[in-house]
Scaffold this active site. Structure first.
Site, PDB file in Angstrom:
ATOM      1  N   GLY A  12     -18.838   9.114 -55.746  1.00  0.00           N
ATOM      2  CA  GLY A  12     -19.333   9.809 -54.576  1.00  0.00           C
ATOM      3  C   GLY A  12     -20.533  10.715 -54.776  1.00  0.00           C
ATOM      4  O   GLY A  12     -20.675  11.708 -54.070  1.00  0.00           O
ATOM      5  N   ASN A  14     -23.553   9.963 -53.991  1.00  0.00           N
ATOM      6  CA  ASN A  14     -24.348   9.842 -52.754  1.00  0.00           C
ATOM      7  C   ASN A  14     -23.710  10.634 -51.611  1.00  0.00           C
ATOM      8  O   ASN A  14     -24.411  11.215 -50.791  1.00  0.00           O
ATOM      9  CB  ASN A  14     -24.539   8.375 -52.369  1.00  0.00           C
ATOM     10  CG  ASN A  14     -25.654   7.737 -53.166  1.00  0.00           C
ATOM     11  OD1 ASN A  14     -26.824   8.004 -52.925  1.00  0.00           O
ATOM     12  ND2 ASN A  14     -25.296   6.936 -54.157  1.00  0.00           N
ATOM     13  N   ARG A  66      -8.975  -9.313 -46.069  1.00  0.00           N
ATOM     14  CA  ARG A  66     -10.119  -8.471 -45.716  1.00  0.00           C
ATOM     15  C   ARG A  66     -10.057  -8.095 -44.235  1.00  0.00           C
ATOM     16  O   ARG A  66     -10.364  -6.979 -43.838  1.00  0.00           O
ATOM     17  CB  ARG A  66     -11.416  -9.239 -46.004  1.00  0.00           C
ATOM     18  CG  ARG A  66     -12.656  -8.421 -45.697  1.00  0.00           C
ATOM     19  CD  ARG A  66     -13.911  -9.129 -46.098  1.00  0.00           C
ATOM     20  NE  ARG A  66     -14.229 -10.226 -45.206  1.00  0.00           N
ATOM     21  CZ  ARG A  66     -15.426 -10.804 -45.142  1.00  0.00           C
ATOM     22  NH1 ARG A  66     -16.390 -10.413 -45.924  1.00  0.00           N
ATOM     23  NH2 ARG A  66     -15.642 -11.788 -44.309  1.00  0.00           N
ATOM     24  N   ILE A  93     -17.019  -5.747 -48.869  1.00  0.00           N
ATOM     25  CA  ILE A  93     -17.887  -6.325 -47.840  1.00  0.00           C
ATOM     26  C   ILE A  93     -17.100  -6.356 -46.541  1.00  0.00           C
ATOM     27  O   ILE A  93     -15.948  -6.796 -46.505  1.00  0.00           O
ATOM     28  CB  ILE A  93     -18.379  -7.720 -48.290  1.00  0.00           C
ATOM     29  CG1 ILE A  93     -19.265  -7.540 -49.532  1.00  0.00           C
ATOM     30  CG2 ILE A  93     -19.142  -8.426 -47.166  1.00  0.00           C
ATOM     31  CD1 ILE A  93     -19.831  -8.793 -50.116  1.00  0.00           C
ATOM     32  N   LEU A  94     -17.706  -5.831 -45.489  1.00  0.00           N
ATOM     33  CA  LEU A  94     -16.995  -5.700 -44.219  1.00  0.00           C
ATOM     34  C   LEU A  94     -16.926  -7.042 -43.489  1.00  0.00           C
ATOM     35  O   LEU A  94     -17.798  -7.892 -43.655  1.00  0.00           O
ATOM     36  CB  LEU A  94     -17.705  -4.653 -43.359  1.00  0.00           C
ATOM     37  CG  LEU A  94     -17.763  -3.261 -44.005  1.00  0.00           C
ATOM     38  CD1 LEU A  94     -18.762  -2.372 -43.287  1.00  0.00           C
ATOM     39  CD2 LEU A  94     -16.375  -2.620 -44.025  1.00  0.00           C
ATOM     40  N   ASN A 108     -26.182   1.323 -45.405  1.00  0.00           N
ATOM     41  CA  ASN A 108     -25.767   1.167 -46.808  1.00  0.00           C
ATOM     42  C   ASN A 108     -26.918   1.569 -47.723  1.00  0.00           C
ATOM     43  O   ASN A 108     -28.086   1.452 -47.357  1.00  0.00           O
ATOM     44  CB  ASN A 108     -25.398  -0.302 -47.074  1.00  0.00           C
ATOM     45  CG  ASN A 108     -24.915  -0.524 -48.491  1.00  0.00           C
ATOM     46  OD1 ASN A 108     -24.096   0.236 -49.011  1.00  0.00           O
ATOM     47  ND2 ASN A 108     -25.424  -1.564 -49.135  1.00  0.00           N
ATOM     48  N   HIS A 110     -28.485   0.676 -51.511  1.00  0.00           N
ATOM     49  CA  HIS A 110     -28.416  -0.290 -52.606  1.00  0.00           C
ATOM     50  C   HIS A 110     -29.398   0.158 -53.700  1.00  0.00           C
ATOM     51  O   HIS A 110     -30.552   0.481 -53.402  1.00  0.00           O
ATOM     52  CB  HIS A 110     -28.785  -1.689 -52.104  1.00  0.00           C
ATOM     53  CG  HIS A 110     -28.685  -2.716 -53.185  1.00  0.00           C
ATOM     54  ND1 HIS A 110     -27.461  -3.179 -53.632  1.00  0.00           N
ATOM     55  CD2 HIS A 110     -29.627  -3.341 -53.926  1.00  0.00           C
ATOM     56  CE1 HIS A 110     -27.677  -4.048 -54.610  1.00  0.00           C
ATOM     57  NE2 HIS A 110     -28.982  -4.170 -54.812  1.00  0.00           N
ATOM     58  N   GLU A 149     -24.265 -10.570 -43.749  1.00  0.00           N
ATOM     59  CA  GLU A 149     -24.578 -11.025 -45.111  1.00  0.00           C
ATOM     60  C   GLU A 149     -24.837  -9.801 -46.012  1.00  0.00           C
ATOM     61  O   GLU A 149     -25.539  -8.869 -45.587  1.00  0.00           O
ATOM     62  CB  GLU A 149     -25.846 -11.889 -45.033  1.00  0.00           C
ATOM     63  CG  GLU A 149     -26.033 -12.809 -46.208  1.00  0.00           C
ATOM     64  CD  GLU A 149     -27.381 -13.526 -46.085  1.00  0.00           C
ATOM     65  OE1 GLU A 149     -28.019 -13.728 -47.120  1.00  0.00           O
ATOM     66  OE2 GLU A 149     -27.796 -13.823 -44.942  1.00  0.00           O
ATOM     67  N   GLU A 181     -32.082   7.429 -54.651  1.00  0.00           N
ATOM     68  CA  GLU A 181     -30.902   7.332 -53.774  1.00  0.00           C
ATOM     69  C   GLU A 181     -30.539   8.644 -53.084  1.00  0.00           C
ATOM     70  O   GLU A 181     -30.318   8.689 -51.875  1.00  0.00           O
ATOM     71  CB  GLU A 181     -29.684   6.850 -54.566  1.00  0.00           C
ATOM     72  CG  GLU A 181     -29.833   5.445 -55.090  1.00  0.00           C
ATOM     73  CD  GLU A 181     -28.548   4.935 -55.724  1.00  0.00           C
ATOM     74  OE1 GLU A 181     -27.483   5.050 -55.113  1.00  0.00           O
ATOM     75  OE2 GLU A 181     -28.614   4.422 -56.859  1.00  0.00           O
TER      76      GLU A 181
HETATM   77  C1  GRF Z   1     -24.781   3.816 -55.941  1.00  0.00           C
HETATM   78  O1  GRF Z   1     -25.610   3.349 -56.957  1.00  0.00           O
HETATM   79  C2  GRF Z   1     -25.096   3.117 -54.652  1.00  0.00           C
HETATM   80  O2  GRF Z   1     -26.431   2.741 -54.532  1.00  0.00           O
HETATM   81  C3  GRF Z   1     -24.238   1.884 -54.744  1.00  0.00           C
HETATM   82  O3  GRF Z   1     -23.054   2.305 -55.389  1.00  0.00           O
HETATM   83  C4  GRF Z   1     -23.318   3.462 -56.182  1.00  0.00           C
HETATM   84  C5  GRF Z   1     -22.372   4.523 -55.744  1.00  0.00           C
HETATM   85  O4  GRF Z   1     -22.408   5.675 -56.506  1.00  0.00           O
HETATM   86  N1  GRF Z   1     -24.057   1.287 -53.439  1.00  0.00           N
HETATM   87  P1  GRF Z   1     -21.738   7.007 -55.983  1.00  0.00           P
HETATM   88  O5  GRF Z   1     -20.253   6.718 -55.727  1.00  0.00           O
HETATM   89  O6  GRF Z   1     -22.429   7.450 -54.736  1.00  0.00           O
HETATM   90  O7  GRF Z   1     -21.904   7.986 -57.100  1.00  0.00           O
END
Ligand code: GRF
Length: 210
Positions: A12, A14, A66, A93-94, A108, A110, A149, A181
Site C-alpha cells: 500500500g 501508493n 472471479r 483483474i475485475l 489503475n 501500472h 482488457e 507512481e
Molecule cells: C505498484 O508498483 C503499482 O504500480 C502496481 O502494484 C504495486 C503496488 O505497490 N500496480 P503498493 O502496494 O502501492 O506499495
C-alpha cells in the site's frame, strides 16, 4: 465532493501517497472514504487505520469464482456510494460486468510506460525485470482508466524514469515509485475529482486549471 474508494492487496505505498496527498489538501473535490483489501493481512489496511480511513476486507479466498468475488466487491462499493475506484496494487483483474458498471470511473497505476511491459502476467517486480532484460533506457509509470482488457484502458498520465547502470529490479521498482507512481496517482485522482478528465475513445483530454 467525490467519494473515493481505494482497492488494495499488499503493502500500500501508493495508498500512502494518496493519504499523504489528501492530508496536504492536494486531492481537490474528493475524499478517500474507504479502503477495501482482497486479503486480511495487507499492510495497506494498517495505513488506512493510521489515517482514520475505514478499512474493509473482501477476501478473494472466500469466493470460488472471479464473478462471485467481484460481485461481493460491487455490493460493498454501492453500499459505500463510491464515485471513483482506485486500484493501488490490487492484484485481481475485475470482471467485465464490474468494469462496465464503473466505466471510466476506475483508475489503475501500472509501473511501466504502457503499452510496454504490461498486460497479463506483468505485475510487481516482474515488470521491472522485463524492462531490464529488454534493455530499455527509459521506463516509468502510467495511470489509466480500467477497461475489460488488462492495462489497456485510456491513459490519463505517464511519467518517464531513467534506467541506470547496475539497476536491479528492486532498485528500479523503488525509483519508479519515488519518481513517478507516488506523484502521478494523487495527481490523476485529483484531476478526476475536479471533473477535469474527459474521455473520447482512447484519448483522455485534460482541462486546464481555472
Ligand atoms: C505498484 O508498483 C503499482 O504500480 C502496481 O502494484 C504495486 C503496488 O505497490 N500496480 P503498493 O502496494 O502501492 O506499495
Amino acid at each position: 465532493m467525490k467519494n473515493i474508494v481505494v482497492l488494495v492487496s499488499g503493502g500500500g505505498t501508493n495508498l500512502q501517497a494518496l493519504l499523504d496527498a489528501q492530508e496536504r489538501g492536494e486531492i481537490r473535490d474528493g475524499k478517500i472514504i474507504a479502503v477495501i483489501s482482497s486479503t486480511s493481512g495487507a499492510f495497506a489496511l494498517e495505513r488506512a487505520k493510521g489515517a482514520n480511513v475505514p478499512g474493509y476486507v473482501v477476501n478473494r479466498k472466500d469466493y470460488d469464482s472471479r464473478e462471485a468475488f467481484t460481485g461481493a466487491l460491487l455490493d460493498k462499493l454501492s453500499e459505500l456510494n463510491a464515485d471513483l475506484i482506485v486500484l493501488a496494487g490490487f492484484l485481481y483483474i475485475l470482471s467485465p460486468a464490474f468494469v462496465e458498471r464503473y466505466e471510466n470511473r476506475i483508475i489503475n497505476i501500472h509501473p511501466a510506460l504502457i503499452p510496454s511491459f504490461c498486460g497479463d502476467g506483468f505485475y510487481g517486480l516482474k515488470v521491472h525485470e522485463k524492462a531490464l532484460e529488454y534493455g530499455v533506457k527509459l521506463t516509468g509509470a502510467t495511470v489509466h482508466f480500467v477497461s475489460a482488457e488488462a492495462d489497456a484502458g485510456p491513459i490519463i498520465l505517464q511519467k518517464a524514469v531513467a534506467i541506470e547502470e547496475g539497476d536491479t529490479a528492486e532498485i528500479l521498482q523503488k525509483r519508479v515509485m519515488e519518481q513517478a507512481e507516488w506523484k502521478l496517482l494523487p495527481e490523476a485522482v485529483s484531476l478526476f475529482c475536479q471533473g477535469r478528465l474527459h474521455v473520447e475513445g482512447r484519448i483522455v483530454h485534460i482541462d486546464q486549471a481555472e
